[in-house]
Design a protein around this motif. Structure first.
Motif, short mmCIF file in Angstrom:
data_model
loop_
_atom_site.label_atom_id
_atom_site.label_comp_id
_atom_site.label_asym_id
_atom_site.label_seq_id
_atom_site.Cartn_x
_atom_site.Cartn_y
_atom_site.Cartn_z
N ASP A 62 42.21 105.98 51.83
CA ASP A 62 42.08 105.29 50.55
C ASP A 62 41.06 106.09 49.73
OD1 ASP A 62 42.41 103.37 48.63
OD2 ASP A 62 41.04 101.93 49.55
N ALA A 80 43.15 117.02 46.82
CA ALA A 80 44.55 116.61 46.71
C ALA A 80 44.95 115.85 47.97
CB ALA A 80 45.44 117.85 46.54
N GLU A 81 45.98 115.03 47.83
CA GLU A 81 46.41 114.19 48.95
C GLU A 81 46.72 115.02 50.19
OE1 GLU A 81 46.35 111.11 49.70
OE2 GLU A 81 47.47 111.40 51.56
N ARG A 82 47.34 116.20 49.99
CA ARG A 82 47.71 116.99 51.18
C ARG A 82 46.48 117.52 51.90
NH1 ARG A 82 50.21 122.31 48.20
NH2 ARG A 82 48.76 122.28 46.46
N ASP A 83 45.42 117.79 51.16
CA ASP A 83 44.20 118.26 51.82
C ASP A 83 43.53 117.12 52.57
OD1 ASP A 83 44.46 120.86 50.87
OD2 ASP A 83 43.66 120.26 48.92
N ALA A 85 45.22 114.74 53.88
CA ALA A 85 46.06 114.60 55.07
C ALA A 85 45.65 115.62 56.13
CB ALA A 85 47.54 114.78 54.70
N ALA A 86 45.32 116.83 55.67
CA ALA A 86 44.91 117.87 56.62
C ALA A 86 43.61 117.48 57.30
CB ALA A 86 44.77 119.20 55.90
N LEU A 87 42.69 116.87 56.54
CA LEU A 87 41.43 116.41 57.15
C LEU A 87 41.69 115.29 58.14
CD1 LEU A 87 38.79 116.42 54.25
CD2 LEU A 87 38.74 117.71 56.38
#
Ligand SMILES: Nc1ncnc2c1ncn2[C@@H]1O[C@H](COP(=O)(O)OP(=O)(O)OP(=O)(O)O)[C@@H](O)[C@H]1O
Ligand SMILES: [Mg+2]
Lengths: 259, 412
Positions: A62, A80-83, A85-87
């Motif tokens: 969130d 960004a959302e993908r980063d 997600a990577a974390l």
């Protein structure tokens, strides 16, 4: 562990979370918080006080409506959302009250799920040895003998340990647990807490949300939340810390001393 | 402590994507089977429709083929007599050569016969024997050398007379199979003779298996020259043309011009209905109805997959939240649900194609037809199933991808 030299893992600065509703819900108000690497923190507070909201923000599930959140020194609110997600894939582990195991997969497959999504650019561990690593993680939580079971054939405590094994497979820097023992009876609670203590002793940074005093007592540090505010954060150097750590040591009696 | 890497986001291996999707589908095999049912029906209907139409179309072609569809007959009006004294007959004996130059003509033969009722009796020997039953009233026909080819006949014994026989005005004859039987002649190599109205002709061959002009089976066939010399047969009454497949209409238009450009109005042309149009009409009839039915089934199948996948998304909100917590991006979530519905579509396509092929073969066996199955069609069916699945999965996948991870975890 030498706390003075500890590196911050989580840094909240004036974090707010307002849910758009009518009227708007101020779930978290101006929370400033720091968790260092290797800490074991318990978060307590009444129902609806914002504990799960805090965990969602910490876990990058969130985004705060205001404030800054640095994770491992990286400012995450602008990512960004993908980063994010990577974390999550590379550095965060989650354990939920409801376990969140896939009922149609075996225990082993549930654990292996943690390696399905890997951060780009990191050397992904080879797929063919994934099973062996899952077995290792299951051994760590004492469930090596249940690898082929379906989750619905396990006790609540066993299910939660599967969830912990799954979180471990991702080799997280921070393990976030939301009421990990909320669905468990006393015996199962003790087993799960022992597993968490062991992981902490092995150096894992741990944050546990709980209603349960006995669960909170295992943590070296406790954060109290009420009505979206941190009201009783005891710093690591606080006067009461000794008593809390004493409780942890007491619980660990009969086992090898932690750290 | 891991830091975000230079290349961003998370990756999901292709093998993992297939694995995750397949295990989700296979976890509920009955639901998968029922979900794919609509697609099975749709694809099966399409395969059967197109398969049966191709088979039926092939049937129609083969029935018309060698007989009607390639037969053109030009009939001379007024018995083909010259318009006036000194003029040529309407159609000359060179008709076969003239028509042979036309495109699409496989064989042609000009025919003339002794009008029925005036035909002389035919005997196998010269002796008048009242007790003998060998005197027969048979047809007597003068024909060019192209006769066997033009009527799709087969020389069952001996040979057909050739251009040399015609040019030398030889008195030779070929018997139709039935005529030969009636006259008791079976060995042309012994050079038996027949007497037509007392005129002897040497039998050189027997013509059988006639597919056209079957009346010739009971006829004595003689070269036009000898026929005119000895029996007064002529002029040409009819020209029978064997055309290439599909050329009948063209030949029918051009034949009168080629035969006698000045007197086309005095010729009547008998041609088959247009083969291509007949076949097209049949296929269109069969196709139109069932194609619509098949496409309807496919739409129903797609809606079924979409519906079940959407229900699946709603039932698996917790799983979606968990996967996001484990690092799945929106794209990974969408990809998984898309592959799941594509797998269902593929399942429907493969099973549907199999059901369709079995049905086509079954119908053909029952009707004693040769099944005509287009391999491309059989291979296209699973691909169509996948397309249906992807189309059906698009909306549920989008819904799944749109969910916020925390809300998804909380909702479960
Ligand atoms: N999506 C949302 N929309 C509106 N309000 C929300 C939303 N999520 C949470 N809240 C509200 O925010 C407040 C904090 O919720 P949260 O789940 O963090 O509580 P909690 O401390 O975890 O409670 P519990 O101990 O019962 O789990 C609650 O009042 C809740 O109703
Ligand atoms: Mg909560």
């Amino acid at each position: 562990m030498n706390r003075a030299a500890a590196r911050p893992l989580v840094e909240f600065e004036g974090v707010e979370r307002v849910f758009e509703a009518d009227p708007p819900v101020h779930a978290l108000r101006a929370v400033t918080l720091r968790i260092d690497e290797g800490e074991h923190v318990a978060v307590t507070g009444p129902s609806g006080s914002g504990k799960s909201t805090l965990l969602g923000l910490l876990g990058l599930l969130d985004r705060p409506t205001a404030g800054a959140y640095r994770f491992g020194g990286v400012e995450t609110t602008a990512l960004a959302e993908r980063d994010r997600a990577a974390l999550r894939a590379g550095s965060l582990g989650f354990v939920f009250q409801a376990f969140h195991l896939l009922p149609y997969r075996t225990v082993e497959e549930n654990v292996m799920l943690a390696e399905v999504y890997r951060p780009r650019g990191t050397a992904a561990p080879p797929r063919r040895t994934r099973k062996a690593r899952a077995a290792q993680a299951l051994d760590r939580v004492g469930l090596g003998h249940r690898a082929g079971f379906r989750p619905d054939r396990l006790s609540g405590g066993e299910r939660q340990r599967v969830a912990i094994a799954r979180a471990l497979l991702g080799e997280p820097a921070l393990l976030l647990c939301d009421e990990p023992t909320g669905n468990l009876d006393g015996d199962n609670t003790a087993v799960v807490l022992d597993v968490l203590d062991e992981l902490h002793a092995d150096g894992l940074t741990l944050l546990v949300i709980t209603h349960d005093e006995a669960v909170a007592a295992r943590a070296a540090r406790r954060i109290r939340i009420a009505d979206g505010r941190v009201v009783g954060a005891r710093t690591a150097q606080g006067a009461t810390e000794g008593a809390v750590e004493g409780a942890v040591t007491g619980a660990d009696e009969g086992r090898e001393p932690a750290s | 402590m891991k830091r975000p890497a230079s290349r961003r986001g998370t990756r999901m291996g292709r093998a993992d994507l297939v694995d995750e999707s397949l295990s989700a589908v296979l976890a509920r095999p009955w639901r998968a089977a029922l979900t794919a049912l609509g697609t099975v029906l749709g694809i099966a209907t399409l395969v059967v429709t197109i398969g049966i139409a191709a088979t039926a179309g092939d049937r129609i072609v083969s029935r018309f083929d060698r007989l009607t569809a390639t037969a053109v007959t030009v009939v001379a009006a007024d018995q083909g007599l010259p318009a006036g004294p000194g003029e040529d007959p309407l159609i000359g004996w060179d008709a076969a050569d003239r028509l042979g130059r036309l495109n699409g003509v496989a064989a042609a033969v000009a025919l003339a016969e002794i009008p029925p009722g005036t035909a002389p009796p035919v005997r196998a020997n010269a002796v008048q024997d009242p007790s003998s039953v060998s005197a027969r009233t048979l047809g007597v026909v003068a024909a060019g050398t192209g006769l066997p080819a033009a009527v799709h006949g087969r020389i069952v014994a001996g040979r057909f007379y050739d251009a040399g026989n015609v040019a030398r005005r030889d008195r030779v004859a070929v018997l139709g199979e039935e005529a030969a039987r009636l006259l008791g002649i079976s060995r042309p190599e012994d050079a038996p003779a027949v007497f037509v109205g007392g005129e002897p002709f040497t039998v050189v061959g027997i013509l059988g298996d006639l597919r056209r002009e079957q009346a010739l089976a009971a006829a004595v066939i003689v070269p036009p020259t000898a026929g005119a010399d000895r029996l007064g047969i002529g002029p040409v009454r009819r020209v029978v043309v064997d055309t290439e497949l599909g050329a009948a209409a063209l030949v029918a238009r051009q034949a009168p011009l080629a035969l006698n450009p000045g007197h086309t109005a005095e010729m009547r042309v008998i041609a088959p209905p247009d083969l291509q149009r007949a076949r097209g009409a049949v296929e269109a009839d069969v196709d139109g109805m069932f194609l619509v039915l098949g496409l309807l089934c496919l739409v129903v199948g797609a809606v079924g997959i979409a519906n079940v996948t959407l229900v699946g998304v709603m039932q698996r909100i917790g799983e979606i939240g968990l996967r996001r917590a484990l690092g799945a991006s929106r794209r990974h979530i969408a990809g998984q649900f898309l592959v799941e519905s594509a797998v269902l579509g593929l399942l429907g396509g493969v099973v549907g194609a199999a059901v369709g092929v079995v049905t086509v073969v079954g119908v053909c066996v029952a009707r004693d037809w040769t099944p005509v199955l287009d391999l491309a069609l059989v291979l296209a069916a699973p691909a169509a199933g996948v397309a249906v699945g992807l189309l059906a999965g698009a909306y549920p996948a989008w819904r799944a991808a749109r969910m916020e991870p925390l809300e998804a975890l909380r909702a479960a």
